[in-house]
Design a protein around this motif. Structure first.
Motif, PDB file in Angstrom:
ATOM      1  N   ASN A 155      12.605  34.068  -3.193  1.00 64.44           N
ATOM      2  CA  ASN A 155      12.614  33.308  -1.934  1.00 64.44           C
ATOM      3  C   ASN A 155      13.593  32.139  -1.956  1.00 64.44           C
ATOM      4  O   ASN A 155      13.359  31.106  -1.320  1.00 64.44           O
ATOM      5  CB  ASN A 155      11.206  32.788  -1.607  1.00 64.44           C
ATOM      6  N   THR A 156      14.686  32.321  -2.697  1.00 65.89           N
ATOM      7  CA  THR A 156      15.713  31.282  -2.775  1.00 65.89           C
ATOM      8  C   THR A 156      16.843  31.528  -1.790  1.00 65.89           C
ATOM      9  O   THR A 156      17.480  30.576  -1.315  1.00 65.89           O
ATOM     10  CB  THR A 156      16.285  31.217  -4.206  1.00 65.89           C
ATOM     11  N   LEU A 157      17.082  32.787  -1.459  1.00 66.23           N
ATOM     12  CA  LEU A 157      18.231  33.147  -0.627  1.00 66.23           C
ATOM     13  C   LEU A 157      17.943  33.073   0.872  1.00 66.23           C
ATOM     14  O   LEU A 157      18.849  32.844   1.672  1.00 66.23           O
ATOM     15  CB  LEU A 157      18.697  34.564  -0.988  1.00 66.23           C
ATOM     16  N   GLN A 158      16.694  33.250   1.268  1.00 62.74           N
ATOM     17  CA  GLN A 158      16.365  33.408   2.675  1.00 62.74           C
ATOM     18  C   GLN A 158      16.791  32.217   3.534  1.00 62.74           C
ATOM     19  O   GLN A 158      17.378  32.394   4.609  1.00 62.74           O
ATOM     20  CB  GLN A 158      14.867  33.680   2.855  1.00 62.74           C
ATOM     21  N   ALA A 159      16.488  31.008   3.080  1.00 65.16           N
ATOM     22  CA  ALA A 159      16.796  29.827   3.892  1.00 65.16           C
ATOM     23  C   ALA A 159      18.294  29.619   4.094  1.00 65.16           C
ATOM     24  O   ALA A 159      18.760  29.498   5.237  1.00 65.16           O
ATOM     25  CB  ALA A 159      16.149  28.584   3.273  1.00 65.16           C
ATOM     26  N   PRO A 160      19.116  29.585   3.018  1.00 65.28           N
ATOM     27  CA  PRO A 160      20.553  29.430   3.245  1.00 65.28           C
ATOM     28  C   PRO A 160      21.165  30.606   3.986  1.00 65.28           C
ATOM     29  O   PRO A 160      22.112  30.441   4.759  1.00 65.28           O
ATOM     30  CB  PRO A 160      21.132  29.292   1.826  1.00 65.28           C
ATOM     31  N   ASN A 161      20.609  31.810   3.782  1.00 65.89           N
ATOM     32  CA  ASN A 161      21.120  32.977   4.496  1.00 65.89           C
ATOM     33  C   ASN A 161      20.858  32.844   5.999  1.00 65.89           C
ATOM     34  O   ASN A 161      21.702  33.222   6.828  1.00 65.89           O
ATOM     35  CB  ASN A 161      20.471  34.250   3.957  1.00 65.89           C
ATOM     36  N   ALA A 162      19.695  32.311   6.366  1.00 66.09           N
ATOM     37  CA  ALA A 162      19.380  32.100   7.779  1.00 66.09           C
ATOM     38  C   ALA A 162      20.344  31.097   8.399  1.00 66.09           C
ATOM     39  O   ALA A 162      20.790  31.258   9.547  1.00 66.09           O
ATOM     40  CB  ALA A 162      17.942  31.610   7.925  1.00 66.09           C
ATOM     41  N   VAL A 163      20.704  30.066   7.641  1.00 65.41           N
ATOM     42  CA  VAL A 163      21.665  29.079   8.128  1.00 65.41           C
ATOM     43  C   VAL A 163      23.032  29.724   8.334  1.00 65.41           C
ATOM     44  O   VAL A 163      23.713  29.479   9.342  1.00 65.41           O
ATOM     45  CB  VAL A 163      21.772  27.890   7.142  1.00 65.41           C
ATOM     46  N   LEU A 164      23.430  30.573   7.384  1.00 63.35           N
ATOM     47  CA  LEU A 164      24.723  31.237   7.478  1.00 63.35           C
ATOM     48  C   LEU A 164      24.779  32.182   8.673  1.00 63.35           C
ATOM     49  O   LEU A 164      25.763  32.206   9.415  1.00 63.35           O
ATOM     50  CB  LEU A 164      25.011  32.002   6.190  1.00 63.35           C
ATOM     51  N   ILE A 165      23.716  32.958   8.874  1.00 62.78           N
ATOM     52  CA  ILE A 165      23.692  33.909   9.977  1.00 62.78           C
ATOM     53  C   ILE A 165      23.726  33.190  11.320  1.00 62.78           C
ATOM     54  O   ILE A 165      24.363  33.638  12.274  1.00 62.78           O
ATOM     55  CB  ILE A 165      22.445  34.809   9.875  1.00 62.78           C
ATOM     56  N   ALA A 166      23.053  32.029  11.381  1.00 60.58           N
ATOM     57  CA  ALA A 166      22.987  31.288  12.643  1.00 60.58           C
ATOM     58  C   ALA A 166      24.275  30.531  12.955  1.00 60.58           C
ATOM     59  O   ALA A 166      24.501  30.144  14.104  1.00 60.58           O
ATOM     60  CB  ALA A 166      21.813  30.319  12.604  1.00 60.58           C
ATOM     61  N   ALA A 167      25.123  30.306  11.947  1.00 59.82           N
ATOM     62  CA  ALA A 167      26.348  29.535  12.158  1.00 59.82           C
ATOM     63  C   ALA A 167      27.272  30.233  13.145  1.00 59.82           C
ATOM     64  O   ALA A 167      27.437  31.451  13.097  1.00 59.82           O
ATOM     65  CB  ALA A 167      27.061  29.314  10.825  1.00 59.82           C
ATOM     66  N   GLU A 168      27.859  29.455  14.034  1.00 52.45           N
ATOM     67  CA  GLU A 168      28.764  29.993  15.045  1.00 52.45           C
ATOM     68  C   GLU A 168      30.090  29.249  14.998  1.00 52.45           C
ATOM     69  O   GLU A 168      30.117  28.031  14.801  1.00 52.45           O
ATOM     70  CB  GLU A 168      28.154  29.856  16.440  1.00 52.45           C
TER      71      GLU A 168
END
Length: 265
Positions: A155-168
């Motif tokens: 559960n280390t990747l989920q949070a930064p990955n969500a930030v990356l996916i949301a970046a526009e």
């Protein structure tokens, strides 16, 4: 049994990244051959996580990097990097970018984004396949899958990955740092791993279609983890297929040795 057609679209696209890369690098780039390129595989995940956790603005930088480099990589794939490439196909990357930009919320826009990412990963897979020693690249691919699995299941990747996916990138420009199809999503690194596997197979003159089909089947089995978790590391199936290819090659080699000519004395 867990199965979603939206997810299968992304899995098929990932498998295509194994089948499509051709072999070799331009002569002008041969002097850059080095084992250090292998580090790109495991570090690409770790560096992104550290950067985003350090400052969320890193995600904005990465989405701009993807917006610039992914279409270029796709154009190179269409004109040079993939099997059947033709120089006059390269401008199709601009058409795909226009569709991805104009129809971001539609299936057409999502498919265009997937194709752009696929093309760029085919190019990178071919370049890495020709730039790094195969053995080190194989170890790097396995290390990438292991690190990805540790980070996801921890559960280390989920949070930064969500930030990356949301970046526009802003101004209504498309997000090319990940691919989505309706309810399913897959990160750029997952396609990247498959492209590297395809590049390895191509440089070693091994069949690519059967491993591509194997990747789809392994992914279907791996997807059963969705019955118990919401996120799984999709870099693992390419690593499993790579190991399977290597084991099969060893079995065939031993079979040929054991089937030598018979003689009577």
């Amino acid at each position: 049994m867990w199965f979603e057609i939206d997810n299968m679209v992304l899995t098929t696209a990932q498998a295509a990244c194994v089948a499509l890369p051709a072999a070799g690098v331009p002569k002008a780039l041969e002097r850059f051959r080095s084992g250090w390129w292998t580090l790109v595989l495991p570090l690409c995940i770790v560096v992104v996580i550290v950067a985003i956790n350090t400052t969320s603005t890193s995600a904005d930088v990465l989405t701009w990097v993807a917006l610039i480099l992914v279409p270029i990589g796709c154009a190179l794939a269409l004109g040079w990097g993939m099997r059947g490439a033709r120089w006059w196909l390269a401008p199709l990357a601009a058409v795909l970018l226009a569709i991805a930009w104009a129809d971001q919320e539609t299936r057409a826009g999502q498919v265009a984004t997937i194709l752009l990412i696929m093309g760029s990963c085919v190019t990178v897979g071919r370049l890495l396949g020709g730039a790094a020693p195969p053995l080190l690249l194989k170890l790097g691919l396995i290390a990438m899958a292991i690190s990805d699995a540790i980070l996801v299941f921890g559960n280390t990747l989920q949070a930064p990955n969500a930030v990356l996916i949301a970046a526009e990138p802003g101004a209504g420009l498309p997000q090319l740092q990940s691919a989505g199809f309706h309810f399913a999503s897959m990160g750029y690194g997952d396609f990247f791993a498959a492209g590297v596997l395809g590049g390895l197979l191509a440089i070693e003159r091994r069949p690519q279609l059967i491993p591509a089909i194997a990747l789809a089947l392994v992914s279907l089995a791996w997807d059963q983890l969705f019955l118990v978790v919401d996120t799984i590391p999709a870099t693992v199936p390419p690593a499993i297929v790579l190991i399977g290819v290597e084991v099969w090659a060893q079995v065939r080699a031993r079979g040929r040795v054991g089937a030598g000519p018979l003689a009577k004395l």
